[in-house]
Design an enzyme around this catalytic site. Structure first.
Site, mmCIF file in Angstrom:
data_model
loop_
_atom_site.group_PDB
_atom_site.id
_atom_site.type_symbol
_atom_site.label_atom_id
_atom_site.label_comp_id
_atom_site.label_asym_id
_atom_site.label_seq_id
_atom_site.Cartn_x
_atom_site.Cartn_y
_atom_site.Cartn_z
ATOM 1 C CB CYS A 1 -20.569 -36.069 11.563
ATOM 2 S SG CYS A 1 -19.712 -35.707 10.067
ATOM 3 C CB CYS B 1 -24.450 -39.395 5.454
ATOM 4 S SG CYS B 1 -24.361 -37.640 5.652
HETATM 5 N N1 DGL Z 1 -23.646 -35.451 8.495
HETATM 6 C C1 DGL Z 1 -22.253 -35.982 8.169
HETATM 7 C C2 DGL Z 1 -22.290 -37.384 7.942
HETATM 8 O O1 DGL Z 1 -22.608 -38.220 8.806
HETATM 9 C C3 DGL Z 1 -21.515 -35.316 6.901
HETATM 10 C C4 DGL Z 1 -22.185 -34.381 5.775
HETATM 11 C C5 DGL Z 1 -21.224 -33.690 5.363
HETATM 12 O O2 DGL Z 1 -20.664 -32.579 6.044
HETATM 13 O O3 DGL Z 1 -20.493 -34.061 4.241
HETATM 14 O O4 DGL Z 1 -21.234 -37.959 7.503
#
Ligand code: DGL
Length: 273
Positions: free
Chosen positions: A70, A181
């Site tokens: 993430c 993301c």
């Molecule tokens: N998938 C996550 C990222 O790479 C975050 C998504 C979220 O929970 O806002 O930043």
């Protein structure tokens, strides 16, 4: 021992998928923190406390390394967690701004990410470091996380949302799109339609898995001695050991597990775009 991979939700599957392709003999624990998704619109303090709880869970589940799949959680919590969990390798994904700038050949670079990632110093410092020619622009796309979590990857609403957000940019000037993301990889087909032909889409998952392999290799803790870079998903997919958790609860129900398998198939399709 296991490799623990986690995200706020299904976005982390991007990293899991890449790791399974490159290290099919490892055992994985995948953790989606669905009780707290999204991270990208929360405060730093909230995200740090969620990440802390997940890494504690991984440490208690025989993990030899943890991957923060993430970008948001890496930006706000990785350094603090490394100081706290000394001895447990913690690898975090970051937006692939550096390779995108290096490959841009003078064209502009658009980095799409969550609001928290866009406003964090970590990303802003990274851009300052590598963007000598001021080619990089940042764009928050929080709604894509919501679409992804409800399994809506291709729809008129998704297209309309992206069209509207991208309309602020003169897209013909852009040669690189950085998916900052991990949830955004599920939408590569729509991005492909909206960006000019030839736009290169890049994310940090391959670089992160390489870093993970390097660290495990140095510790003599790699199950796969030679990286399988030929990426034969069809040949391996049913033999790789993965346990799936949602905020600490193991998924054992066949329908839910099938959902994860379908997400892998979508990611495999998106990977080739
Ligand atoms: N998938 C996550 C990222 O790479 C975050 C998504 C979220 O929970 O806002 O930043």
């Amino acid at each position: 021992m296991n490799i623990g991979i986690f995200d706020s939700g299904i976005g982390g599957m991007t990293l899991l998928h890449q790791a399974m392709l490159m290290m099919p003999r490892e055992k994985y624990i995948f953790y989606a923190d669905t009780d707290h998704v999204p991270y990208g619109t929360k405060s730093r303090e909230q995200v740090i406390s969620y990440v802390d709880a997940v890494i504690r869970f991984m440490a208690d589940h025989d993990c030899k390394a943890v991957v923060i799949a993430c970008n948001t959680a890496t930006a706000v919590a990785a350094e603090q967690m490394r100081r706290k969990y000394v001895g447990l390798p913690i690898i975090g994904i970051e937006p692939a701004v550096k390779p995108a700038v290096a490959e841009s050949e003078g064209k502009r670079v658009l980095v799409v990410a969550t609001p928290l990632t866009v406003h964090e110093k970590k990303l802003q410092n990274l851009v300052k470091r590598v963007d000598d020619e001021h080619l990089v622009d940042l764009l928050e796309l929080p709604c894509l996380v919501r679409f992804a979590e409800r399994g809506e990857f291709v729809s008129d609403e998704v297209t309309a949302y992206l069209e509207k957000q991208l309309s602020a940019f003169d897209l013909e000037k852009y040669g690189e799109l950085v998916l900052g993301c991990t949830h955004f990889n599920f939408f590569k087909d729509t991005f492909r339609k909206l960006m000019p032909p030839g736009t290169h889409m890049i994310d940090g998952s391959q670089g992160t898995v390489r870093q993970l392999m390097r660290i495990l290799g140095e510790k003599g803790a790699l199950a796969d001695r030679d990286a399988d870079e030929c990426l034969r998903w069809e040949a391996y997919k049913n033999d790789i050991s993965v346990r799936y958790f949602e905020s600490g609860r193991e998924i054992l129900d066949a329908d839910r597990l099938n959902m994860f398998h379908n997400l892998h198939e979508r990611l495999e399709k998106m990977r080739c775009l």
